[in-house]
Design an enzyme around this catalytic site. Structure first.
Site, PDB file in Angstrom:
ATOM      1  N   HIS A 143     -14.964  81.292  39.768  1.00 39.06           N
ATOM      2  CA  HIS A 143     -14.169  80.603  40.777  1.00 39.06           C
ATOM      3  C   HIS A 143     -14.859  80.760  42.118  1.00 39.06           C
ATOM      4  O   HIS A 143     -15.168  81.876  42.553  1.00 39.06           O
ATOM      5  CB  HIS A 143     -12.759  81.190  40.833  1.00 39.06           C
ATOM      6  CG  HIS A 143     -11.899  80.572  41.883  1.00 39.06           C
ATOM      7  ND1 HIS A 143     -11.467  79.268  41.822  1.00 39.06           N
ATOM      8  CD2 HIS A 143     -11.398  81.084  43.037  1.00 39.06           C
ATOM      9  CE1 HIS A 143     -10.731  79.001  42.885  1.00 39.06           C
ATOM     10  NE2 HIS A 143     -10.671  80.092  43.637  1.00 39.06           N
ATOM     11  N   LYS A 164     -12.730  79.184  51.485  1.00 37.41           N
ATOM     12  CA  LYS A 164     -14.045  78.882  50.903  1.00 37.41           C
ATOM     13  C   LYS A 164     -14.385  77.398  51.050  1.00 37.41           C
ATOM     14  O   LYS A 164     -15.474  77.037  51.509  1.00 37.41           O
ATOM     15  CB  LYS A 164     -14.059  79.280  49.421  1.00 37.41           C
ATOM     16  CG  LYS A 164     -13.811  80.757  49.159  1.00 37.41           C
ATOM     17  CD  LYS A 164     -13.915  81.091  47.694  1.00 37.41           C
ATOM     18  CE  LYS A 164     -12.835  80.411  46.861  1.00 37.41           C
ATOM     19  NZ  LYS A 164     -11.476  80.862  47.203  1.00 37.41           N
ATOM     20  N   ASP A 182     -14.615  74.905  43.498  1.00 35.64           N
ATOM     21  CA  ASP A 182     -13.538  75.454  42.675  1.00 35.64           C
ATOM     22  C   ASP A 182     -14.071  76.216  41.465  1.00 35.64           C
ATOM     23  O   ASP A 182     -13.953  77.426  41.387  1.00 35.64           O
ATOM     24  CB  ASP A 182     -12.560  74.363  42.235  1.00 35.64           C
ATOM     25  CG  ASP A 182     -11.310  74.952  41.613  1.00 35.64           C
ATOM     26  OD1 ASP A 182     -10.890  76.030  42.061  1.00 35.64           O
ATOM     27  OD2 ASP A 182     -10.768  74.358  40.673  1.00 35.64           O
TER      28      ASP A 182
END
Length: 320
Positions: A143, A164, A182
């Site tokens: 992730h 992020k 992602d």
């Protein structure tokens, strides 16, 4: 970590550069290939099967083809019976050579895909080895966001909501390139190299809370994305708190192990007022310097030790 296999049907359908054509054994197209190495069975065809790598793709080049076509009658039947006594997953004839009928019969009966290609043996082996190396490399999913900054592949990690994607979005706006958002698929192509990529479904897309799903290529242009990138640095974003201690000198050479490869890692505190994108850019440039053998923190520490030894710097300066 997983080491997946690849179906023979995938090799046949997805790689036109190999020039493969179906000859026999169509019912075995779902046979799985688990080794990235191939085998040329020249020695085995002479009767020496002690080290026969039967679990690999069998490549029949000019030499193997010339040998089996020199055999006739009982000699050829004996050769075929011994060869097909082993469990084989796929046989490929190169140079456009046609296999003898007895090979076609065995492959149809035993559901062994028998394929032909007009490509030369040397070129074919080079191409299929590259395909198998990519397809069978150990892989894992992480992730995070993978982005290329000044040529350095950086994996941004951290808890959901830490920023992020927003950091990556500003870096893209500043001219850097997105690889994956992602979920990042990571493959180990050698003992020291990790390649990150994205699934076909998510490629070039990014989720930004409040905006939804964005197509980065459509918004910023084709130069804002790339399909894969070598991972050279991991930056872990963490919410800043007074209780946590973060590296102040850069002398700690922290690494994170991914698929058995140690990747340089930085823990970066996030709080209002900090310009995270420009810090990431600076980290990328600093990593480039380290690759060239220049470590600013180590050089400063060395200079400081020299000054201390010469007495030019007070070890315990007076307090005001």
């Amino acid at each position: 970590m997983s080491v997946p296999g690849i179906n023979v049907s995938n090799i046949l359908k997805d790689h036109p550069e190999l020039g493969l054509q179906m000859i026999a054994g169509e019912n075995g197209l779902q046979n799985r290939i688990h080794s990235s190495e191939i085998n040329r069975p020249g020695l085995s065809l002479t009767g020496f099967y002690e080290s026969f790598a039967h679990d690999r793709i069998q490549i029949f080049g000019k030499g193997e083809w010339a040998y089996i076509t020199s055999k006739e009658g009982e000699d050829l039947e004996k050769l075929a019976a011994e060869f097909f006594h082993f469990h084989l997953n796929c046989i490929i004839f190169t140079h456009g050579n046609v296999p003898p009928p007895i090979f076609v019969e065995y492959c149809d009966r035993l559901n062994i895909p028998l394929l032909g290609s007009d490509v030369s043996t040397h070129k074919f082996i080079t191409l299929i080895s590259q395909i198998l190396d990519r397809s069978l490399a150990p892989r894992t999913m992480r992730h995070g966001v993978l982005i290329e900054v000044f040529g350095i592949g950086i994996l941004l990690s951290g808890k959901s909501g830490v920023g992020k994607s927003e950091t990556a979005l500003e870096l893209i706006e500043r001219g850097h390139r997105l690889v994956a958002d992602d979920m990042v698929e990571i493959r180990r192509l050698s003992e020291s190299y990790l390649i990150g990529t994205c699934s076909d479904l998510l490629r070039h897309h990014m989720e930004i809370r409040g905006l939804g799903i964005l197509n980065i290529k459509d918004i910023f242009g084709i130069g804002s994305v790339r399909d894969h990138k070598l991972i050279e640095l991991i930056i872990h974003l963490e919410e800043w708190t007074e209780e946590k201690e973060f590296d102040r000198t850069g002398l700690e050479n922290r690494t994170e192990e991914v698929l058995g490869v140690n990747i340089p890692m930085i823990k970066l505190p996030v709080r209002p007022g900090r310009n995270i994108p420009i810090i990431v850019e600076t980290a990328a440039m600093n990593q480039r310097l380290k690759k060239l053998g220049k470590n600013a923190a180590a050089e400063f520490s060395q200079k400081l030790n020299i000054y201390l030894q010469q007495g030019k710097v007070e070890r315990n300066p007076p307090q005001n």
